[in-house]
Design a protein around this motif. Structure first.
Motif, PDB file in Angstrom:
ATOM      1  N   GLU A 197       0.768  -1.089  -0.249  1.00 21.56           N
ATOM      2  CA  GLU A 197      -0.139   0.569   0.154  1.00 21.56           C
ATOM      3  C   GLU A 197       0.479   1.179  -0.030  1.00 21.56           C
ATOM      4  N   PHE A 198       2.015   0.953   0.756  1.00 23.81           N
ATOM      5  CA  PHE A 198       2.799   2.462   0.948  1.00 23.81           C
ATOM      6  C   PHE A 198       3.711   2.581  -0.480  1.00 23.81           C
ATOM      7  N   MET A 199       4.527   3.844  -1.313  1.00 18.37           N
ATOM      8  CA  MET A 199       5.071   3.820  -2.440  1.00 18.37           C
ATOM      9  C   MET A 199       6.397   3.537  -1.714  1.00 18.37           C
ATOM     10  N   GLN A 200       6.702   3.292  -0.766  1.00 20.20           N
ATOM     11  CA  GLN A 200       8.088   2.690  -0.497  1.00 20.20           C
ATOM     12  C   GLN A 200       8.003   2.369   0.981  1.00 20.20           C
ATOM     13  N   SER A 201       8.499   1.265   0.970  1.00 19.46           N
ATOM     14  CA  SER A 201       8.622   0.683   2.585  1.00 19.46           C
ATOM     15  C   SER A 201       9.977   0.159   2.846  1.00 19.46           C
ATOM     16  N   GLU A 202       9.877   0.185   4.194  1.00 20.77           N
ATOM     17  CA  GLU A 202      11.852  -0.077   4.408  1.00 20.77           C
ATOM     18  C   GLU A 202      11.700  -0.896   5.537  1.00 20.77           C
ATOM     19  N   LEU A 203      11.888  -1.680   6.095  1.00 24.36           N
ATOM     20  CA  LEU A 203      12.300  -2.318   7.111  1.00 24.36           C
ATOM     21  C   LEU A 203      13.661  -2.856   7.878  1.00 24.36           C
ATOM     22  N   ILE A 204      14.199  -2.101   9.182  1.00 23.87           N
ATOM     23  CA  ILE A 204      15.088  -1.379   9.272  1.00 23.87           C
ATOM     24  C   ILE A 204      15.547  -2.655  10.930  1.00 23.87           C
ATOM     25  N   LYS A 205      16.653  -3.608  10.604  1.00 19.83           N
ATOM     26  CA  LYS A 205      16.507  -3.893  12.501  1.00 19.83           C
ATOM     27  C   LYS A 205      17.035  -3.186  12.935  1.00 19.83           C
ATOM     28  N   ILE A 206      16.921  -2.928  14.398  1.00 20.32           N
ATOM     29  CA  ILE A 206      17.762  -2.550  15.179  1.00 20.32           C
ATOM     30  C   ILE A 206      18.036  -2.743  16.779  1.00 20.32           C
ATOM     31  N   LEU A 207      19.012  -2.089  17.228  1.00 21.23           N
ATOM     32  CA  LEU A 207      19.034  -3.229  18.659  1.00 21.23           C
ATOM     33  C   LEU A 207      18.241  -2.638  19.540  1.00 21.23           C
ATOM     34  N   ARG A 208      17.849  -3.983  20.906  1.00 18.60           N
ATOM     35  CA  ARG A 208      16.654  -3.387  21.075  1.00 18.60           C
ATOM     36  C   ARG A 208      17.031  -2.298  22.068  1.00 18.60           C
ATOM     37  N   GLU A 209      18.067  -1.860  22.644  1.00 22.33           N
ATOM     38  CA  GLU A 209      18.607  -0.499  23.556  1.00 22.33           C
ATOM     39  C   GLU A 209      18.150  -0.167  22.621  1.00 22.33           C
ATOM     40  N   MET A 210      17.968   0.150  21.298  1.00 22.16           N
ATOM     41  CA  MET A 210      17.511   1.538  20.094  1.00 22.16           C
ATOM     42  C   MET A 210      15.920   1.457  20.609  1.00 22.16           C
ATOM     43  N   ASN A 211      15.306   0.451  21.106  1.00 24.02           N
ATOM     44  CA  ASN A 211      13.636   0.717  21.314  1.00 24.02           C
ATOM     45  C   ASN A 211      12.916   0.864  22.578  1.00 24.02           C
ATOM     46  N   HIS A 212      13.669   1.180  23.279  1.00 25.15           N
ATOM     47  CA  HIS A 212      13.398   1.436  24.531  1.00 25.15           C
ATOM     48  C   HIS A 212      12.131   2.455  24.715  1.00 25.15           C
ATOM     49  N   ARG A 213      11.667   3.423  24.153  1.00 25.05           N
ATOM     50  CA  ARG A 213       9.998   4.190  24.010  1.00 25.05           C
ATOM     51  C   ARG A 213       8.971   2.497  23.785  1.00 25.05           C
ATOM     52  N   ALA A 214       9.288   2.744  22.672  1.00 23.66           N
ATOM     53  CA  ALA A 214       8.283   1.309  22.056  1.00 23.66           C
ATOM     54  C   ALA A 214       7.807   0.260  22.872  1.00 23.66           C
ATOM     55  N   ASP A 215       9.479  -0.450  23.828  1.00 25.87           N
ATOM     56  CA  ASP A 215       8.821  -1.094  25.113  1.00 25.87           C
ATOM     57  C   ASP A 215       8.202  -0.857  26.384  1.00 25.87           C
TER      58      ASP A 215
END
Length: 133
Positions: free
Chosen positions: A109-127
């Protein structure tokens, strides 16, 4: 937006390992302008850890689509999901294939979508949001 309960959106059978009820999802969308949209959701059915990761990705894609976003970069800390969605790992289990196909359909559905793997430590707000769900 805020905290809400979210049922699993698809029937994919019953999980046999690492099931847990009340798993949380934390979603943070950030626009180039700096505008942030945050959601904390509770899944009200038993799910595996991998299903939680797919549910979070699906919710992000649905949220971004509903906001009219055309160019999307998704950062996720799940190696398994990012590798499978990127085509680097095969999807063999029927349950995971169902999730994979939903993600594939939503990404189209998107013109462009990108999925990037990040470290868990960089995802603290979502966690943090997921823990509050």
């Amino acid at each position: 937006m805020g905290n809400q309960s979210l049922p699993i959106r698809r029937e994919v059978g019953t999980a046999k390992i690492k099931e847990r009820a009340g798993a949380g999802i934390g979603v943070v969308l950030v626009a180039p302008s700096g505008l942030r949209v945050e959601e904390a959701l509770e899944l009200n059915e038993k799910v595996t850890n991998n299903e939680v990761e797919y549910e979070a990705l699906i919710y992000r894609l649905e949220m971004a689509s509903s906001l009219g976003i055309e160019w999307l970069r998704v950062r996720a800390d799940s190696k398994l999901v990012t590798k499978k969605v990127s085509g680097n790992f095969d999807v063999k289990e029927p349950r995971m294939a169902t999730y994979f196909n939903i993600v594939k359909h939503l990404r189209a559905e998107f013109m462009q979508s990108e999925l990037i793997k990040i470290l868990r430590e960089m995802n603290h707000r979502a966690d943090d949001l997921a823990k509050k769900a």
